[in-house]
Design a protein around this motif. Structure first.
Motif, mmCIF file in Angstrom:
data_model
loop_
_atom_site.group_PDB
_atom_site.id
_atom_site.type_symbol
_atom_site.label_atom_id
_atom_site.label_comp_id
_atom_site.label_asym_id
_atom_site.label_seq_id
_atom_site.Cartn_x
_atom_site.Cartn_y
_atom_site.Cartn_z
ATOM 1 N N HIS A 142 0.871 -1.601 0.606
ATOM 2 C CA HIS A 142 -0.032 -0.325 -0.621
ATOM 3 C C HIS A 142 0.900 1.420 -0.003
ATOM 4 C CE1 HIS A 142 -3.343 -2.175 0.576
ATOM 5 N NE2 HIS A 142 -3.002 -3.104 1.601
ATOM 6 N N VAL A 143 1.961 1.269 -0.272
ATOM 7 C CA VAL A 143 3.196 2.558 -0.352
ATOM 8 C C VAL A 143 2.308 3.216 -1.430
ATOM 9 C CG1 VAL A 143 4.838 1.777 0.578
ATOM 10 C CG2 VAL A 143 5.104 1.574 -1.510
ATOM 11 N N PHE A 144 2.940 4.140 -2.184
ATOM 12 C CA PHE A 144 2.689 4.607 -3.471
ATOM 13 C C PHE A 144 4.084 4.983 -3.906
ATOM 14 C CE2 PHE A 144 -0.899 7.776 -1.470
ATOM 15 C CZ PHE A 144 -1.551 7.375 -1.300
ATOM 16 N N VAL A 145 3.515 4.507 -5.797
ATOM 17 C CA VAL A 145 4.306 4.440 -6.672
ATOM 18 C C VAL A 145 4.492 4.860 -7.715
ATOM 19 C CG1 VAL A 145 5.401 2.022 -5.410
ATOM 20 C CG2 VAL A 145 3.440 1.677 -7.488
ATOM 21 N N ARG A 146 5.060 5.709 -8.575
ATOM 22 C CA ARG A 146 5.205 6.609 -9.352
ATOM 23 C C ARG A 146 5.553 5.557 -10.928
ATOM 24 N NH1 ARG A 146 7.167 12.071 -10.276
ATOM 25 N NH2 ARG A 146 7.092 12.406 -7.559
ATOM 26 N N ARG A 147 5.016 5.785 -12.062
ATOM 27 C CA ARG A 147 5.393 5.607 -13.387
ATOM 28 C C ARG A 147 5.008 7.028 -14.530
ATOM 29 N NH1 ARG A 147 2.112 3.110 -18.056
ATOM 30 N NH2 ARG A 147 -0.387 3.896 -17.405
ATOM 31 N N ALA A 180 2.462 22.924 -7.166
ATOM 32 C CA ALA A 180 2.810 23.306 -5.085
ATOM 33 C C ALA A 180 2.035 22.793 -4.737
ATOM 34 C CB ALA A 180 2.557 24.812 -5.336
ATOM 35 N N GLY A 181 0.427 22.498 -5.088
ATOM 36 C CA GLY A 181 -0.639 21.353 -3.951
ATOM 37 C C GLY A 181 -0.443 20.475 -4.226
ATOM 38 N N VAL A 182 0.506 19.990 -4.728
ATOM 39 C CA VAL A 182 1.149 17.443 -4.925
ATOM 40 C C VAL A 182 1.289 17.489 -3.339
ATOM 41 C CG1 VAL A 182 1.926 16.033 -5.523
ATOM 42 C CG2 VAL A 182 1.446 18.144 -7.589
ATOM 43 N N PRO A 183 -0.073 15.897 -3.024
ATOM 44 C CA PRO A 183 0.293 16.034 -1.130
ATOM 45 C C PRO A 183 2.239 15.883 -1.082
ATOM 46 C CG PRO A 183 -1.428 14.946 -2.356
ATOM 47 C CD PRO A 183 -1.076 15.482 -3.523
ATOM 48 N N PRO A 184 2.623 15.446 0.006
ATOM 49 C CA PRO A 184 3.563 15.081 -0.468
ATOM 50 C C PRO A 184 3.855 13.458 -0.490
ATOM 51 C CG PRO A 184 3.138 16.209 1.635
ATOM 52 C CD PRO A 184 2.157 16.264 0.837
ATOM 53 N N GLU A 185 3.736 12.857 0.146
ATOM 54 C CA GLU A 185 3.767 11.421 -0.121
ATOM 55 C C GLU A 185 3.389 10.877 -1.800
ATOM 56 O OE1 GLU A 185 1.226 13.159 1.615
ATOM 57 O OE2 GLU A 185 -0.875 11.920 1.157
ATOM 58 N N TRP A 186 2.778 11.994 -2.776
ATOM 59 C CA TRP A 186 2.589 11.744 -4.063
ATOM 60 C C TRP A 186 3.952 11.582 -4.261
ATOM 61 C CZ3 TRP A 186 -1.913 13.683 -6.600
ATOM 62 C CH2 TRP A 186 -2.385 12.525 -6.354
ATOM 63 N N ARG A 187 4.921 13.150 -3.698
ATOM 64 C CA ARG A 187 5.950 13.649 -4.382
ATOM 65 C C ARG A 187 7.116 12.610 -4.271
ATOM 66 N NH1 ARG A 187 6.582 20.560 -3.252
ATOM 67 N NH2 ARG A 187 4.445 20.698 -4.221
ATOM 68 N N ALA A 188 7.096 12.291 -3.236
ATOM 69 C CA ALA A 188 7.957 11.169 -2.579
ATOM 70 C C ALA A 188 7.925 9.304 -2.756
ATOM 71 C CB ALA A 188 7.656 10.959 -0.580
ATOM 72 N N ALA A 189 7.141 9.260 -3.674
ATOM 73 C CA ALA A 189 6.249 8.224 -4.636
ATOM 74 C C ALA A 189 8.100 7.253 -5.231
ATOM 75 C CB ALA A 189 5.616 7.774 -5.394
ATOM 76 N N GLU A 190 7.799 6.269 -5.095
ATOM 77 C CA GLU A 190 9.913 5.495 -5.998
ATOM 78 C C GLU A 190 8.449 5.551 -6.763
ATOM 79 O OE1 GLU A 190 13.213 3.899 -3.880
ATOM 80 O OE2 GLU A 190 12.100 3.560 -2.179
ATOM 81 N N ARG A 191 10.046 5.748 -8.266
ATOM 82 C CA ARG A 191 9.643 5.139 -9.297
ATOM 83 C C ARG A 191 9.337 3.306 -9.044
ATOM 84 N NH1 ARG A 191 8.859 7.832 -13.085
ATOM 85 N NH2 ARG A 191 9.861 10.250 -12.301
ATOM 86 N N VAL A 192 8.434 2.325 -9.772
ATOM 87 C CA VAL A 192 7.971 0.974 -10.187
ATOM 88 C C VAL A 192 9.514 0.750 -10.557
ATOM 89 C CG1 VAL A 192 5.744 1.288 -10.137
ATOM 90 C CG2 VAL A 192 6.846 1.168 -12.217
ATOM 91 N N CYS A 193 10.144 -0.538 -10.762
ATOM 92 C CA CYS A 193 11.235 -1.074 -11.163
ATOM 93 C C CYS A 193 10.431 -2.449 -11.957
ATOM 94 C CB CYS A 193 11.741 -1.705 -10.062
ATOM 95 S SG CYS A 193 12.374 -0.939 -8.735
ATOM 96 N N LEU A 194 11.478 -2.507 -12.799
ATOM 97 C CA LEU A 194 10.589 -3.690 -13.929
ATOM 98 C C LEU A 194 11.420 -4.690 -13.387
ATOM 99 C CD1 LEU A 194 11.967 -1.986 -17.266
ATOM 100 C CD2 LEU A 194 9.908 -1.873 -16.833
ATOM 101 N N PRO A 195 10.436 -5.588 -13.635
ATOM 102 C CA PRO A 195 11.143 -7.260 -12.448
ATOM 103 C C PRO A 195 11.734 -7.691 -13.825
ATOM 104 C CG PRO A 195 8.731 -7.182 -12.984
ATOM 105 C CD PRO A 195 9.314 -5.879 -13.409
ATOM 106 N N ASP A 196 12.969 -8.424 -12.847
ATOM 107 C CA ASP A 196 14.176 -9.794 -13.536
ATOM 108 C C ASP A 196 13.181 -10.573 -13.680
ATOM 109 O OD1 ASP A 196 14.208 -10.349 -11.454
ATOM 110 O OD2 ASP A 196 16.106 -9.911 -10.794
ATOM 111 N N GLU A 197 14.763 -11.484 -14.456
ATOM 112 C CA GLU A 197 13.569 -12.850 -14.348
ATOM 113 C C GLU A 197 13.449 -13.427 -13.384
ATOM 114 O OE1 GLU A 197 16.844 -14.927 -16.142
ATOM 115 O OE2 GLU A 197 15.354 -17.147 -16.423
ATOM 116 N N GLN A 198 14.643 -13.713 -12.519
ATOM 117 C CA GLN A 198 13.882 -14.416 -11.097
ATOM 118 C C GLN A 198 12.462 -13.753 -10.529
ATOM 119 O OE1 GLN A 198 15.546 -16.610 -10.077
ATOM 120 N NE2 GLN A 198 17.194 -17.089 -10.340
ATOM 121 N N ASP A 199 12.452 -12.579 -10.863
ATOM 122 C CA ASP A 199 10.806 -12.242 -10.410
ATOM 123 C C ASP A 199 10.275 -12.617 -10.837
ATOM 124 O OD1 ASP A 199 12.687 -10.176 -8.595
ATOM 125 O OD2 ASP A 199 12.979 -8.733 -10.454
#
Ligand SMILES: [Zn+2]
Length: 215
Positions: A15-20, A80-99
């Motif tokens: 349930h963390v916020f992530v961004r892409r 300026a009005g963007v919620p701080p937790e949106w700004r702090a959201a890390e980018r999604v990763c691409l899965p590797d083969e093992q993932d």
């Protein structure tokens, strides 16, 4: 290539916020195609269907996750009005083969067509060291045993009545050195758009060549 606003979503597991990044438009300049069906378009990168959460490392189907909002890419000056937790959201990763293998064991695929799609993604990643030898010299990858097990599991999931799956099945068989089975399938491909690729894979089968090639 024109990028759109970043999309903020919620990881369904932790349930963390992530961004892409979103892409509004691009073109196929510099396109490269490979025998396993992977198409590289540097000016229009493929949008991943499955992503990995940077927080908990779980893989999930991107479009099934809850969308929270959008952040303008230059938010620091204009939003300026963007919620701080949106700004702090890390980018999604691409899965590797093992993932992908781990995600399959954890039940990511609901039904055979989803399992097929996940296994195809894993196959493409397993071919990346051959596709981009310089970029993947040090990247961790599953061993050949897991790669072959994935291909063997994928083959029955590819529906021979559809040309797009038929040619992938032939290629998967070729990459397992099952050349005669691959040739028998290639004989059945009459889709004009696939003829050139089928002819190339056929030539490789006749030469008893199992490695990935660029088309
Ligand atoms: Zn998560």
């Amino acid at each position: 290539m024109k990028l759109g606003p970043d999309e903020v979503r919620e990881c369904p597991a932790c349930h963390v916020f992530v961004r892409r990044t979103t892409i509004v438009s691009g073109n196929t300049f510099g396109m490269r195609r490979f025998t396993d069906g992977w198409v590289e378009t540097p000016m229009l990168p493929r949008q991943p269907r499955i992503v990995k959460c940077p927080g908990c490392s779980m893989c999930f189907w991107l479009l099934r996750s809850r969308i929270v909002g959008h952040v303008d890419r230059d938010w620091c000056t204009s939003d300026a009005g963007v919620p701080p937790e949106w700004r702090a959201a890390e980018r999604v990763c691409l899965p590797d083969e093992q993932d992908y293998y781990r995600a399959l064991r954890n039940g990511l695929a609901n039904g055979l067509s989803e399992e097929r799609d996940v296994r195809i993604e894993a196959w493409w990643r397993s071919n990346d060291p051959a596709r981009y030898p310089d970029a993947h010299a040090d990247a961790p990858h599953a061993g050949p045993g897991e790669r072959e097990a994935n291909l063997r599991a994928l083959i029955p999931l590819l529906d021979e009545s559809e040309s797009q799956w038929l040619i992938m099945k032939a290629e998967a068989l070729r990459e397992l050195s099952r050349f005669d089975e691959a040739l028998a399938l290639l004989d059945r491909i009459d889709e004009p758009a696939l003829r050139a690729a089928a002819a190339r894979i056929r030539t490789l089968c006749v030469a008893r060549e199992a490695s990935l090639k660029e088309l």
